[in-house]
Design a protein around this motif. Structure first.
Motif, PDB file in Angstrom:
ATOM      1  N   GLU A   6       0.827  -1.199   0.000  1.00  8.95           N
ATOM      2  CA  GLU A   6       0.000   0.000   0.000  1.00  8.95           C
ATOM      3  C   GLU A   6       0.866   1.257   0.000  1.00  8.95           C
ATOM      4  OE1 GLU A   6      -2.121  -2.790   3.067  1.00  8.95           O
ATOM      5  OE2 GLU A   6      -0.071  -2.193   2.556  1.00  8.95           O
ATOM      6  N   SER A   7       0.292   2.332  -0.499  1.00 11.08           N
ATOM      7  CA  SER A   7       0.928   3.645  -0.428  1.00 11.08           C
ATOM      8  C   SER A   7      -0.162   4.714  -0.487  1.00 11.08           C
ATOM      9  CB  SER A   7       1.918   3.837  -1.578  1.00 11.08           C
ATOM     10  OG  SER A   7       1.264   3.744  -2.824  1.00 11.08           O
ATOM     11  N   GLY A   8       0.214   5.945  -0.133  1.00 10.72           N
ATOM     12  CA  GLY A   8      -0.711   7.060  -0.279  1.00 10.72           C
ATOM     13  C   GLY A   8      -1.309   7.580   1.010  1.00 10.72           C
ATOM     14  N   GLY A   9      -0.988   6.956   2.127  1.00 11.36           N
ATOM     15  CA  GLY A   9      -1.519   7.457   3.381  1.00 11.36           C
ATOM     16  C   GLY A   9      -0.865   8.769   3.775  1.00 11.36           C
ATOM     17  N   GLY A  10      -1.396   9.371   4.826  1.00 11.29           N
ATOM     18  CA  GLY A  10      -0.816  10.619   5.297  1.00 11.29           C
ATOM     19  C   GLY A  10      -1.745  11.348   6.238  1.00 11.29           C
ATOM     20  N   LEU A  11      -1.422  12.617   6.467  1.00  8.10           N
ATOM     21  CA  LEU A  11      -2.200  13.486   7.352  1.00  8.10           C
ATOM     22  C   LEU A  11      -2.999  14.468   6.510  1.00  8.10           C
ATOM     23  CD1 LEU A  11      -2.858  14.698  10.163  1.00  8.10           C
ATOM     24  CD2 LEU A  11      -0.777  16.084   9.913  1.00  8.10           C
ATOM     25  N   VAL A  12      -4.281  14.586   6.796  1.00  2.76           N
ATOM     26  CA  VAL A  12      -5.147  15.492   6.043  1.00  2.76           C
ATOM     27  C   VAL A  12      -6.165  16.114   6.994  1.00  2.76           C
ATOM     28  CG1 VAL A  12      -6.781  13.667   5.428  1.00  2.76           C
ATOM     29  CG2 VAL A  12      -6.556  15.669   3.946  1.00  2.76           C
ATOM     30  N   GLN A  13      -6.616  17.301   6.666  1.00  2.00           N
ATOM     31  CA  GLN A  13      -7.646  17.940   7.480  1.00  2.00           C
ATOM     32  C   GLN A  13      -9.017  17.356   7.162  1.00  2.00           C
ATOM     33  OE1 GLN A  13      -7.239  22.188   6.844  1.00  2.00           O
ATOM     34  NE2 GLN A  13      -6.000  22.383   8.707  1.00  2.00           N
ATOM     35  N   ALA A  14      -9.920  17.466   8.114  1.00  2.00           N
ATOM     36  CA  ALA A  14     -11.288  17.015   7.895  1.00  2.00           C
ATOM     37  C   ALA A  14     -11.867  17.706   6.657  1.00  2.00           C
ATOM     38  CB  ALA A  14     -12.139  17.309   9.113  1.00  2.00           C
ATOM     39  N   GLY A  15     -12.565  16.916   5.847  1.00  2.00           N
ATOM     40  CA  GLY A  15     -13.114  17.433   4.598  1.00  2.00           C
ATOM     41  C   GLY A  15     -12.196  17.256   3.407  1.00  2.00           C
ATOM     42  N   GLY A  16     -10.964  16.866   3.665  1.00  2.00           N
ATOM     43  CA  GLY A  16      -9.986  16.680   2.604  1.00  2.00           C
ATOM     44  C   GLY A  16     -10.082  15.315   1.950  1.00  2.00           C
ATOM     45  N   SER A  17      -9.122  15.057   1.045  1.00  2.00           N
ATOM     46  CA  SER A  17      -9.119  13.815   0.272  1.00  2.00           C
ATOM     47  C   SER A  17      -7.734  13.170   0.275  1.00  2.00           C
ATOM     48  CB  SER A  17      -9.517  14.098  -1.183  1.00  2.00           C
ATOM     49  OG  SER A  17     -10.818  14.626  -1.273  1.00  2.00           O
ATOM     50  N   LEU A  18      -7.737  11.856   0.127  1.00  2.00           N
ATOM     51  CA  LEU A  18      -6.519  11.085  -0.067  1.00  2.00           C
ATOM     52  C   LEU A  18      -6.825   9.961  -1.032  1.00  2.00           C
ATOM     53  CD1 LEU A  18      -5.003  10.578   3.523  1.00  2.00           C
ATOM     54  CD2 LEU A  18      -3.980  11.898   1.658  1.00  2.00           C
ATOM     55  N   ARG A  19      -5.797   9.503  -1.749  1.00  2.00           N
ATOM     56  CA  ARG A  19      -5.953   8.323  -2.587  1.00  2.00           C
ATOM     57  C   ARG A  19      -4.909   7.294  -2.180  1.00  2.00           C
ATOM     58  NH1 ARG A  19      -5.715   7.180  -9.114  1.00  2.00           N
ATOM     59  NH2 ARG A  19      -3.463   7.339  -8.777  1.00  2.00           N
ATOM     60  N   LEU A  20      -5.392   6.127  -1.811  1.00  2.00           N
ATOM     61  CA  LEU A  20      -4.517   5.018  -1.470  1.00  2.00           C
ATOM     62  C   LEU A  20      -4.350   4.110  -2.677  1.00  2.00           C
ATOM     63  CD1 LEU A  20      -5.900   4.001   2.047  1.00  2.00           C
ATOM     64  CD2 LEU A  20      -4.270   5.807   1.457  1.00  2.00           C
ATOM     65  N   SER A  21      -3.172   3.508  -2.780  1.00  2.00           N
ATOM     66  CA  SER A  21      -2.899   2.550  -3.843  1.00  2.00           C
ATOM     67  C   SER A  21      -2.465   1.223  -3.238  1.00  2.00           C
ATOM     68  CB  SER A  21      -1.778   3.064  -4.755  1.00  2.00           C
ATOM     69  OG  SER A  21      -2.141   4.271  -5.374  1.00  2.00           O
ATOM     70  N   CYS A  22      -2.829   0.149  -3.916  1.00  2.00           N
ATOM     71  CA  CYS A  22      -2.418  -1.190  -3.518  1.00  2.00           C
ATOM     72  C   CYS A  22      -1.844  -1.858  -4.754  1.00  2.00           C
ATOM     73  CB  CYS A  22      -3.608  -1.963  -2.978  1.00  2.00           C
ATOM     74  SG  CYS A  22      -3.271  -3.706  -2.636  1.00  2.00           S
ATOM     75  N   ALA A  23      -0.558  -2.106  -4.730  1.00  2.00           N
ATOM     76  CA  ALA A  23       0.115  -2.722  -5.868  1.00  2.00           C
ATOM     77  C   ALA A  23       0.439  -4.171  -5.539  1.00  2.00           C
ATOM     78  CB  ALA A  23       1.394  -1.960  -6.192  1.00  2.00           C
ATOM     79  N   ALA A  24       0.216  -5.047  -6.529  1.00  2.00           N
ATOM     80  CA  ALA A  24       0.430  -6.480  -6.318  1.00  2.00           C
ATOM     81  C   ALA A  24       1.594  -6.989  -7.147  1.00  2.00           C
ATOM     82  CB  ALA A  24      -0.828  -7.252  -6.675  1.00  2.00           C
ATOM     83  N   SER A  25       2.234  -8.017  -6.622  1.00  2.00           N
ATOM     84  CA  SER A  25       3.404  -8.571  -7.309  1.00  2.00           C
ATOM     85  C   SER A  25       3.030  -9.643  -8.325  1.00  2.00           C
ATOM     86  CB  SER A  25       4.356  -9.172  -6.275  1.00  2.00           C
ATOM     87  OG  SER A  25       3.699 -10.203  -5.548  1.00  2.00           O
ATOM     88  N   ALA A  26       1.882 -10.271  -8.134  1.00  2.00           N
ATOM     89  CA  ALA A  26       1.542 -11.421  -8.960  1.00  2.00           C
ATOM     90  C   ALA A  26       0.654 -11.040 -10.141  1.00  2.00           C
ATOM     91  CB  ALA A  26       0.837 -12.483  -8.118  1.00  2.00           C
ATOM     92  N   ARG A  27       0.910 -11.683 -11.262  1.00  2.00           N
ATOM     93  CA  ARG A  27       0.076 -11.408 -12.440  1.00  2.00           C
ATOM     94  C   ARG A  27      -1.347 -11.901 -12.248  1.00  2.00           C
ATOM     95  NH1 ARG A  27       3.589 -14.141 -17.013  1.00  2.00           N
ATOM     96  NH2 ARG A  27       3.959 -15.546 -15.277  1.00  2.00           N
ATOM     97  N   THR A  28      -1.542 -12.867 -11.329  1.00  2.00           N
ATOM     98  CA  THR A  28      -2.875 -13.414 -11.098  1.00  2.00           C
ATOM     99  C   THR A  28      -3.715 -12.526 -10.195  1.00  2.00           C
ATOM    100  OG1 THR A  28      -1.992 -14.704  -9.250  1.00  2.00           O
ATOM    101  CG2 THR A  28      -2.132 -15.791 -11.395  1.00  2.00           C
ATOM    102  N   PHE A  29      -3.179 -11.381  -9.783  1.00  2.00           N
ATOM    103  CA  PHE A  29      -3.917 -10.449  -8.922  1.00  2.00           C
ATOM    104  C   PHE A  29      -5.262 -10.096  -9.516  1.00  2.00           C
ATOM    105  CE2 PHE A  29      -4.409  -7.494  -5.627  1.00  2.00           C
ATOM    106  CZ  PHE A  29      -4.678  -6.221  -6.102  1.00  2.00           C
ATOM    107  N   SER A  30      -5.323 -10.000 -10.822  1.00  2.00           N
ATOM    108  CA  SER A  30      -6.568  -9.605 -11.478  1.00  2.00           C
ATOM    109  C   SER A  30      -7.649 -10.675 -11.357  1.00  2.00           C
ATOM    110  CB  SER A  30      -6.312  -9.288 -12.948  1.00  2.00           C
ATOM    111  OG  SER A  30      -5.792 -10.423 -13.616  1.00  2.00           O
TER     112      SER A  30
END
Length: 129
Positions: A6-30
């Motif tokens: 995972e990546s993309g976490g952090g500190l944000v004020q209320a009302g704000g936005s964040l986008r998290l990503s989850c990257a997989a190593s395996a081709r069968t992830f799909s």
């Protein structure tokens, strides 16, 4: 097992936005339904949202419905969690999770952590008031 990062976490004020990503190593992830869980201090890990293996259907916990959006990337080895209108109660460590069996639906992971075959290491999301 599929390795998830995972990546993309952090500190944000209320009302704000964040986008998290989850990257997989395996081709069968799909081939697997993927979801996000979160765990706040002193609380159990809870289901947030999931997307089915094809990317066609999604499922959300009531607490995030209308504010969070889960999606699969075009390359299908990444899953995203767009979080809008964040609230202090969204503060938690967010974990990406893959279903233990392939070709699962979006609701399969909503039954709890027992359906999870692979976990990411987690990313901290902190929402200040």
């Amino acid at each position: 097992q599929v390795q998830l990062v995972e990546s993309g976490g952090g500190l944000v004020q209320a009302g704000g936005s964040l986008r998290l990503s989850c990257a997989a190593s395996a081709r069968t992830f799909s081939d697997y339904a993927v979801g996000w869980f979160r765990q706040a201090p002193g609380k159990e890990r809870e289901f947030v949202t999931a997307i089915d293996w094809s990317g066609a259907t999604t499922y959300y916990a009531d607490s995030v419905k209308g504010r969070f959006t889960i999606s699969r990337g075009n390359a299908r080895n990444t899953v995203y969690l767009q979080m809008n209108s964040l609230k202090p109660e969204d503060t938690a460590v967010y974990y990406c999770a893959a279903d233990r069996s392939p070709y699962g639906g979006a609701t399969s992971l909503s039954s709890g952590t027992g359906r999870v075959g692979s976990w990411g290491q987690g990313t901290q999301v902190t929402v200040s008031s």
